[in-house]
Design a protein around this motif. Sequence first.
Motif, PDB file in Angstrom:
ATOM      1  N   ASP A 217       0.666  -1.280   0.194  1.00  0.00           N
ATOM      2  CA  ASP A 217       0.117   0.075  -0.110  1.00  0.00           C
ATOM      3  C   ASP A 217       0.778   1.369   0.051  1.00  0.00           C
ATOM      4  N   THR A 218       1.843   1.331   0.780  1.00  0.00           N
ATOM      5  CA  THR A 218       2.892   2.374   0.809  1.00  0.00           C
ATOM      6  C   THR A 218       3.697   2.689  -0.565  1.00  0.00           C
ATOM      7  N   CYS A 219       3.990   1.547  -1.032  1.00  0.00           N
ATOM      8  CA  CYS A 219       4.546   1.455  -2.547  1.00  0.00           C
ATOM      9  C   CYS A 219       3.697   1.927  -3.354  1.00  0.00           C
ATOM     10  N   LYS A 220       2.315   1.870  -3.441  1.00  0.00           N
ATOM     11  CA  LYS A 220       1.293   2.313  -4.327  1.00  0.00           C
ATOM     12  C   LYS A 220       1.355   3.743  -4.308  1.00  0.00           C
ATOM     13  N   GLU A 221       1.255   4.416  -2.758  1.00  0.00           N
ATOM     14  CA  GLU A 221       1.218   5.820  -2.737  1.00  0.00           C
ATOM     15  C   GLU A 221       2.291   6.659  -3.110  1.00  0.00           C
ATOM     16  N   MET A 222       3.683   5.880  -3.098  1.00  0.00           N
ATOM     17  CA  MET A 222       4.670   6.457  -3.514  1.00  0.00           C
ATOM     18  C   MET A 222       4.683   6.438  -5.070  1.00  0.00           C
ATOM     19  N   VAL A 223       4.254   5.536  -5.605  1.00  0.00           N
ATOM     20  CA  VAL A 223       4.024   5.662  -7.331  1.00  0.00           C
ATOM     21  C   VAL A 223       3.010   6.739  -7.610  1.00  0.00           C
ATOM     22  N   ARG A 224       1.955   7.141  -6.932  1.00  0.00           N
ATOM     23  CA  ARG A 224       0.880   7.882  -6.922  1.00  0.00           C
ATOM     24  C   ARG A 224       1.403   9.249  -6.802  1.00  0.00           C
ATOM     25  N   SER A 225       2.387   9.217  -6.027  1.00  0.00           N
ATOM     26  CA  SER A 225       3.160  10.722  -5.877  1.00  0.00           C
ATOM     27  C   SER A 225       4.131  11.067  -7.041  1.00  0.00           C
ATOM     28  N   GLY A 226       4.439   9.936  -7.858  1.00  0.00           N
ATOM     29  CA  GLY A 226       5.199  10.118  -9.143  1.00  0.00           C
ATOM     30  C   GLY A 226       6.776  10.077  -8.614  1.00  0.00           C
ATOM     31  N   GLY A 228       8.245   7.227  -8.595  1.00  0.00           N
ATOM     32  CA  GLY A 228       8.973   6.020  -9.395  1.00  0.00           C
ATOM     33  C   GLY A 228       7.800   4.987  -9.953  1.00  0.00           C
ATOM     34  N   TYR A 229       8.121   3.963 -10.415  1.00  0.00           N
ATOM     35  CA  TYR A 229       7.202   2.798 -10.884  1.00  0.00           C
ATOM     36  C   TYR A 229       7.530   1.967  -9.966  1.00  0.00           C
ATOM     37  N   ALA A 230       6.515   0.692 -10.055  1.00  0.00           N
ATOM     38  CA  ALA A 230       6.342  -0.303  -9.087  1.00  0.00           C
ATOM     39  C   ALA A 230       5.961  -1.553  -9.787  1.00  0.00           C
ATOM     40  N   ILE A 231       6.040  -2.607  -9.392  1.00  0.00           N
ATOM     41  CA  ILE A 231       5.486  -3.886  -9.949  1.00  0.00           C
ATOM     42  C   ILE A 231       4.743  -4.509  -8.975  1.00  0.00           C
ATOM     43  N   LEU A 232       3.404  -4.572  -9.045  1.00  0.00           N
ATOM     44  CA  LEU A 232       2.735  -4.952  -8.277  1.00  0.00           C
ATOM     45  C   LEU A 232       1.531  -6.115  -8.701  1.00  0.00           C
ATOM     46  N   PRO A 233       0.727  -6.637  -7.800  1.00  0.00           N
ATOM     47  CA  PRO A 233      -0.153  -7.488  -8.165  1.00  0.00           C
ATOM     48  C   PRO A 233      -1.381  -6.787  -8.573  1.00  0.00           C
ATOM     49  N   SER A 234      -2.101  -7.091  -9.305  1.00  0.00           N
ATOM     50  CA  SER A 234      -3.318  -6.142  -9.811  1.00  0.00           C
ATOM     51  C   SER A 234      -4.388  -5.851  -8.744  1.00  0.00           C
ATOM     52  N   MET A 235      -4.629  -6.648  -7.726  1.00  0.00           N
ATOM     53  CA  MET A 235      -5.535  -6.135  -6.799  1.00  0.00           C
ATOM     54  C   MET A 235      -5.050  -5.171  -5.808  1.00  0.00           C
ATOM     55  N   PHE A 236      -3.495  -4.908  -5.916  1.00  0.00           N
ATOM     56  CA  PHE A 236      -3.006  -3.649  -5.370  1.00  0.00           C
ATOM     57  C   PHE A 236      -3.602  -2.395  -5.621  1.00  0.00           C
ATOM     58  N   VAL A 237      -4.068  -2.293  -6.533  1.00  0.00           N
ATOM     59  CA  VAL A 237      -4.154  -1.063  -7.697  1.00  0.00           C
ATOM     60  C   VAL A 237      -5.508  -1.068  -8.143  1.00  0.00           C
ATOM     61  N   SER A 238      -6.452  -1.885  -7.792  1.00  0.00           N
ATOM     62  CA  SER A 238      -7.732  -2.112  -8.541  1.00  0.00           C
ATOM     63  C   SER A 238      -8.396  -0.797  -7.945  1.00  0.00           C
ATOM     64  N   ASP A 239      -8.109  -0.083  -6.712  1.00  0.00           N
ATOM     65  CA  ASP A 239      -8.843   1.122  -6.580  1.00  0.00           C
ATOM     66  C   ASP A 239      -8.084   2.420  -6.976  1.00  0.00           C
ATOM     67  N   ALA A 240      -7.212   2.265  -8.038  1.00  0.00           N
ATOM     68  CA  ALA A 240      -6.332   3.443  -8.500  1.00  0.00           C
ATOM     69  C   ALA A 240      -6.449   3.610  -9.812  1.00  0.00           C
ATOM     70  N   PRO A 241      -7.940   3.940 -10.349  1.00  0.00           N
ATOM     71  CA  PRO A 241      -8.147   4.072 -11.948  1.00  0.00           C
ATOM     72  C   PRO A 241      -7.047   5.141 -12.611  1.00  0.00           C
ATOM     73  N   ASN A 242      -6.698   6.084 -11.652  1.00  0.00           N
ATOM     74  CA  ASN A 242      -5.608   7.059 -12.346  1.00  0.00           C
ATOM     75  C   ASN A 242      -4.256   6.687 -12.689  1.00  0.00           C
ATOM     76  N   LEU A 243      -3.940   5.551 -12.173  1.00  0.00           N
ATOM     77  CA  LEU A 243      -2.410   5.133 -12.596  1.00  0.00           C
ATOM     78  C   LEU A 243      -2.466   4.568 -13.729  1.00  0.00           C
ATOM     79  N   TYR A 244      -1.196   4.744 -14.293  1.00  0.00           N
ATOM     80  CA  TYR A 244      -0.894   3.791 -15.569  1.00  0.00           C
ATOM     81  C   TYR A 244      -0.795   2.526 -15.278  1.00  0.00           C
TER      82      TYR A 244
END
Length: 295
Positions: A217-226, A228-244
């Motif tokens: 979750d912390t990793c996702k927020e760091m990515v959301r803040s620009g 860096g990129y991350a490699i994550l399982p899809s369910m970690f970002v199912s609630d983040a439609p604005n991320l590439y």
Amino acid sequence: MDDRDWQILHLLHSQKNITKTAQLLFLTQPALTKRLMQIEAEFGVKIVNRGIKGVHFTPEGELLAKRAGQLLTTIREIKEEVSNLQQSVAGTLRLGVSNFFAKYKLPTLLKLFNEQYPLVDFQVETGLSRDVLHKVYNRDVHIGFVRGEYSWPDQKKLLFVEKVLLVSKTEMDLAQLPDLPRVDYETDQMFKALVDNWWAENYTKPPLISMKVDRGDTCKEMVRSGLGYAILPSMFVSDAPNLYKRELLTSENTPVLRNTWMFYHEESLEKNVVKAFVQFMEGIDFEDSEAISGS
């Protein structure tokens, strides 16, 4: 000595810390220390020595702690057997659960199960999948929920499959990936190997790890803040439609996947509460993500 005293010895031996043990038992530190002194007086031996790094058990203390674990296990098994004889679904269901599953899936599942079987209590232990596997193998828990392709010799059920994604704030060129900052997070070795194998198939340079955090979750927020990129399982970002998001593909051009399993021992089905929960889980459709997430 009563059950509480044996529990004190067992928990203190695992925690090696008076303060943390007292918190877990909902006791004050002075109350725990006083009870420990009473146990020492009862047996006429020194059980623990205190040091800068916590408590250290004496040989006599090690023996008592070992016996405490055995006794508590026996008491627990007796209670389960008596409950089972009543032919009712009641008692304590012990679950080992990966951190992700515990946060995103388990609360709704336990709520639904408890609505059907209100006499069931839950003891849930969370951790990395390898730790959960160890707990279910040693029968410390009845059922384990594990992510990844771990070897398991007994009963198992595939619950759901996730795609592994490259996630970033904006669209990225895969060819430039080795030169771009990556945010990593603490995960189990199975997922790390999955990602490392994909990387080795596609790049000769190592990734540029700019940051490592403790949780997905912390990793996702760091990515959301620009950052860096991350490699994550899809369910970690199912609630983040604005991320590439971009699927990772194998050399055969198929998606890189991560499975989530339910592991248990066949013999544990002799317990009514375990059998009922396994049957309940077999009726769950994890494709219905909205129902399982509780959203």
